[in-house]
Design an enzyme around this catalytic site. Sequence first.
Site: not given
Ligand code: NAP
Length: 292
Positions: A54, A116
């Site tokens: 990241y 990962h």
């Molecule tokens: P996510 O948490 O599913 O979605 C994030 C999106 O949702 C952002 O655009 C955010 O907007 C929006 N959001 C968040 N809360 C909200 C709410 N209450 N109302 C409306 N919109 C909202 O996506 P992600 O970041 O991909 O997944 C979460 C975490 O999982 C990652 O940050 C990472 O740590 C982990 N991850 C791991 C892998 C892996 O391969 N292990 C892959 C992907 C993700 P704003 O930013 O504008 O607030």
Amino acid sequence: MNKQNIPVVELSGGISMPQIGYGVFQIRDYEECRRCVSEAIACGYRLFDTAAAYFNEDAVGDAVAEAIQKGIVRREDIFLTTKVWLQDFGEEETERAVRKSMRNLKTDYLDLVLLHQPYGNWQAAWKTLEKLQKEGIIRAIGTSNFTEQKMNELLRFAGQKPQINQIEIHPFYTETGYTEKLKEAGIQPEAWGPLNEGQRGIFQNTVLTEIGERYGKSAAQIALRWNLQSGNVIIPKGTKEKHMRENLDILDFELSPDEMAMISAMDLGHSEIIDFNNPATGRLLMKLKIHD
Ligand code: NAP
């Protein structure tokens, strides 16, 4: 519950982990990531999910170190997760990568380290995580994106089973059968992308918004509550403070069994983000280098 009232799960080996955390994927800018983590700590988040890939471990580490220095939290209040990238899978490579992550995160131990992706020489990498755990540098070890088939391969080979498997889980991809098997095996499921990264109109979804109206909650909060009640750890990302607060404010109501079933029925049965059953995914990820 801890003092932020965030529920905790107990991992095999007796380690407590907050059930709600904060993910920092795709927050590449140093200042932005540092601000997000500082605000998230102020909101009450104590679990942070980053990865070498990241490119923001230093920002996470600096924000946490600042909060400790200001007396807002103690190191032991924080649960730090990072992940080792494919390029660093190997005995020496994995140890070097973990120690580099520790330096970036300004810590002399990590709470959780995950492999990962399930490609490359993950066997050597896993043995190294087992060794570093025995040495006390890592409290808990786990995997990320290990499909059922890969997990079975790992379980046949491992000395110590993973304490966590972090996989994509949200109402459009529930993984219910697999998560039940993980739990039976004593492996805690952790949901990445619990808001489906905002895709497929999740925030306007009729099922989620209608259920939300009954409790005065948003579609996002209902999606997260469904995941929490399913027994998974969740790590939503919200760069806006309003979202950070909203995503923690899911502890004062409970979905009924019927509502849980209605949300589970939204399952498409496959990911729309990445397909770990497709061999092309492995070939593509193996090409991604995060350092020279
Ligand atoms: P996510 O948490 O599913 O979605 C994030 C999106 O949702 C952002 O655009 C955010 O907007 C929006 N959001 C968040 N809360 C909200 C709410 N209450 N109302 C409306 N919109 C909202 O996506 P992600 O970041 O991909 O997944 C979460 C975490 O999982 C990652 O940050 C990472 O740590 C982990 N991850 C791991 C892998 C892996 O391969 N292990 C892959 C992907 C993700 P704003 O930013 O504008 O607030």
